[in-house]
Motif scaffolding. Structure first.
Motif, PDB file in Angstrom:
ATOM      1  N   SER A 360       0.837  -1.201   0.000  1.00  0.00           N
ATOM      2  CA  SER A 360       0.000   0.000   0.000  1.00  0.00           C
ATOM      3  C   SER A 360       0.873   1.253   0.000  1.00  0.00           C
ATOM      4  CB  SER A 360      -0.918  -0.005   1.227  1.00  0.00           C
ATOM      5  OG  SER A 360      -1.587   1.233   1.348  1.00  0.00           O
ATOM      6  N   ASP A 363       0.283   3.501   3.573  1.00  0.00           N
ATOM      7  CA  ASP A 363       0.921   3.265   4.875  1.00  0.00           C
ATOM      8  C   ASP A 363       1.942   2.134   4.859  1.00  0.00           C
ATOM      9  OD1 ASP A 363      -0.759   1.159   4.522  1.00  0.00           O
ATOM     10  OD2 ASP A 363      -1.963   1.472   6.323  1.00  0.00           O
ATOM     11  N   ALA A 365       1.468  -0.897   4.009  1.00  0.00           N
ATOM     12  CA  ALA A 365       0.874  -2.185   4.372  1.00  0.00           C
ATOM     13  C   ALA A 365       1.152  -3.239   3.302  1.00  0.00           C
ATOM     14  CB  ALA A 365      -0.629  -2.033   4.581  1.00  0.00           C
ATOM     15  N   TYR A 390       3.331  -9.741  10.475  1.00  0.00           N
ATOM     16  CA  TYR A 390       3.650  -8.389  10.932  1.00  0.00           C
ATOM     17  C   TYR A 390       5.049  -8.350  11.568  1.00  0.00           C
ATOM     18  CZ  TYR A 390       3.382  -3.869  13.247  1.00  0.00           C
ATOM     19  OH  TYR A 390       3.644  -2.586  13.654  1.00  0.00           O
ATOM     20  N   TYR A 395       5.234  -3.514   9.215  1.00  0.00           N
ATOM     21  CA  TYR A 395       4.207  -2.540   8.868  1.00  0.00           C
ATOM     22  C   TYR A 395       2.871  -3.277   8.843  1.00  0.00           C
ATOM     23  CZ  TYR A 395       7.985   0.614   7.474  1.00  0.00           C
ATOM     24  OH  TYR A 395       9.092   1.411   7.480  1.00  0.00           O
ATOM     25  N   PRO A 396       1.745  -2.547   8.709  1.00  0.00           N
ATOM     26  CA  PRO A 396       0.447  -3.234   8.694  1.00  0.00           C
ATOM     27  C   PRO A 396       0.368  -4.339   7.646  1.00  0.00           C
ATOM     28  CG  PRO A 396       0.131  -0.873   8.894  1.00  0.00           C
ATOM     29  CD  PRO A 396       1.595  -1.087   8.651  1.00  0.00           C
ATOM     30  N   VAL A 397      -0.433  -5.337   7.946  1.00  0.00           N
ATOM     31  CA  VAL A 397      -0.667  -6.458   7.021  1.00  0.00           C
ATOM     32  C   VAL A 397      -2.174  -6.575   6.799  1.00  0.00           C
ATOM     33  CG1 VAL A 397      -0.363  -8.918   6.599  1.00  0.00           C
ATOM     34  CG2 VAL A 397       1.363  -7.664   7.910  1.00  0.00           C
ATOM     35  N   GLU A 398      -2.591  -6.625   5.537  1.00  0.00           N
ATOM     36  CA  GLU A 398      -4.003  -6.735   5.187  1.00  0.00           C
ATOM     37  C   GLU A 398      -4.228  -8.006   4.372  1.00  0.00           C
ATOM     38  OE1 GLU A 398      -4.996  -3.216   3.018  1.00  0.00           O
ATOM     39  OE2 GLU A 398      -4.567  -1.859   4.703  1.00  0.00           O
ATOM     40  N   CYS A 411      -7.237  -6.962   8.946  1.00  0.00           N
ATOM     41  CA  CYS A 411      -6.050  -6.126   9.105  1.00  0.00           C
ATOM     42  C   CYS A 411      -5.357  -6.387  10.441  1.00  0.00           C
ATOM     43  CB  CYS A 411      -6.416  -4.633   9.027  1.00  0.00           C
ATOM     44  SG  CYS A 411      -7.131  -4.142   7.464  1.00  0.00           S
ATOM     45  N   ARG A 413      -2.536  -4.282  12.580  1.00  0.00           N
ATOM     46  CA  ARG A 413      -1.808  -3.022  12.581  1.00  0.00           C
ATOM     47  C   ARG A 413      -0.792  -2.966  13.719  1.00  0.00           C
ATOM     48  NH1 ARG A 413      -3.268  -0.292   8.460  1.00  0.00           N
ATOM     49  NH2 ARG A 413      -5.316  -0.642   7.527  1.00  0.00           N
TER      50      ARG A 413
END
Length: 424
Positions: A360, A363, A365, A390, A395-398, A411, A413
């Protein structure tokens, strides 16, 4: 009477007889080595998936303790043998086995050896000549990191835990074309190439990735491999015309190996029956062709017939509320559904397929897609796995998946809390 009285010379003589018989019957195999071990060693090799050496991780100790406890309390037995896809091929025999059981086991091993050398998944997906060396080098490397004061066991374990959670999330179609989704980099490789990791962390991820790739052909051919080995131990021992003092135990032991199981599939039984049926319908050349080119899914889809389903009394059942009910039986209308269910749940099809979508721009992600094929992910495993990813990505993982027919984004975070969002 069943006797344990035999010498290593007896085993060597029988091994030579079996090897000569296997060659005359058309098997083509690596040089074969056998090692006699006690039950504790066998449990250890079982925990290490047959390898003489593995890197240290708590999961191996857990597997050892579980197998040891089950054996001590007579809840389950031990494998008759362990055999490694290596060149030379290495196999372990239990020293407390009867003479006949050692003979049958050695014949079974030569079937596996032939399969390892000739099935395309093993030929294209592994390097048998370097197997033992690879696992030993990996073990030495990880132990060096564990003993390094600047790293230590806890940091190594954190990376290994995360790597184990996603180790089978890469393309599993060895030697075949890939879809657009499958052509994308697998998760571990993507994190190695695009994540913010130290060199030692990348090296550990590569260790887990390479060892997982080594085991993929075994995952993908469990039914074929065990069926082939069972077919050949039966064929070889009948060819050798065993003395009457051994023949009765041979029949009993063989029937124990291929006995149908209640409520599940015995891969030895299914594979054995299918190879027998193939030889009966098409001849010996056909079974060698099938052994060389197929994997479990294609093997079952092409060669499991209605007659075989009926003969083996296969049926499909599902859980409904608190009970189990029969969904399909092996009749004119149901046998294809049974075959398709077997295809969809064998080999790597048992494992959800997760691929990288993008990073992303907003951010940083890591965005993942679940290639949904009708089966939903287990929520507890999903959440735990995202937390492990993570730890690697930082960083965030979606994750885009499907729940109750809705498109859902899961998600993880910075605080490692999990959120669910329905996509419109």
């Amino acid at each position: 009477m069943i006797s344990l009285e035999y010498t290593n010379k007896d085993l060597k003589n029988w091994c030579d007889i079996i090897e000569n018989g296997a060659k005359k019957l058309g098997l083509d195999f690596y040089p074969q080595e056998f090692e006699i071990v006690d039950y504790k060693d066998m449990i250890g090799y079982e925990a290490y998936l047959g390898m003489p050496s593995r890197y240290p991780h708590w999961s191996f100790g857990k597997s050892y303790d579980k197998a040891d406890s089950l054996y001590k309390y007579n809840i389950s037995g031990l494998p008759y043998e362990m055999v490694i896809n290596s060149n030379p091929c290495l196999a372990y025999l239990m020293k407390d086995n009867t003479l006949l059981l050692q003979i049958l086991t050695m014949a079974h091993v030569y079937g596996h050896n032939d399969f390892f050398k000739n099935n395309r998944l093993f030929k294209e997906g592994t390097r048998a000549a370097y197997t033992i060396e690879m696992f030993k080098n990996h073990a030495d490397m990880v132990r060096e990191y564990v003993n390094d004061p600047s790293i230590g066991y806890e940091e190594v374990e954190k990376i290994l835990n995360a790597a184990h959670a996603i180790r089978f999330q890469f393309n599993r179609t060895i030697g075949m074309g890939k879809t657009e989704e499958e052509s994308k980099e697998d998760i571990i490789a993507f994190i190695i190439n695009h994540g913010e990791l130290e060199e030692w962390q990348k090296n550990i991820l590569n260790v887990v990735r390479k060892e997982s790739q080594y085991f993929i052909p075994q995952v993908e051919t469990k039914i074929m491999n065990e069926g082939w080995a069972s077919y050949w131990h039966y064929k070889i021992l009948n060819y050798l015309e065993l003395p009457s003092s051994l023949h009765l135990e041979f029949i009993k032991r063989h029937n124990d190996v291929i006995a149908p199981l209640m409520g599940t599939i015995n891969p030895y039984y299914l594979g054995f029956k299918m190879f027998q049926d193939l030889e009966k319908r098409y001849g010996a050349d056909k079974i060698f062709e099938v052994r060389s080119i197929e994997r479990d899914e294609s093997f079952i889809r092409r060669y499991l017939t209605e007659d075989l389903c009926s003969e083996m009394n296969l049926f499909e059942y599902i859980k409904k509320n608190d009970d189990y009910v029969i969904k399909e039986i092996s009749d004119d209308s149901g046998w294809t559904e049974i075959r398709n269910t077997l295809c969809n749940t064998c080999g790597a099809n048992m494992i959800p397929n997760i691929v990288v979508d993008q990073i992303s721009k907003k951010d940083g992600a890591l965005v993942l897609n679940h290639l949904y094929e009708g089966r939903e992910l287990n929520s507890a495993y999903t959440e735990a796995t995202l937390k492990h990813i993570y730890d690697l990505w930082k960083y965030p993982v979606e994750l885009n998946t499907t729940i109750d027919k809705d498109k859902i984004k899961v998600c993880c975070r910075e605080d490692k809390k999990i959120s669910y969002t329905t996509l419109r």
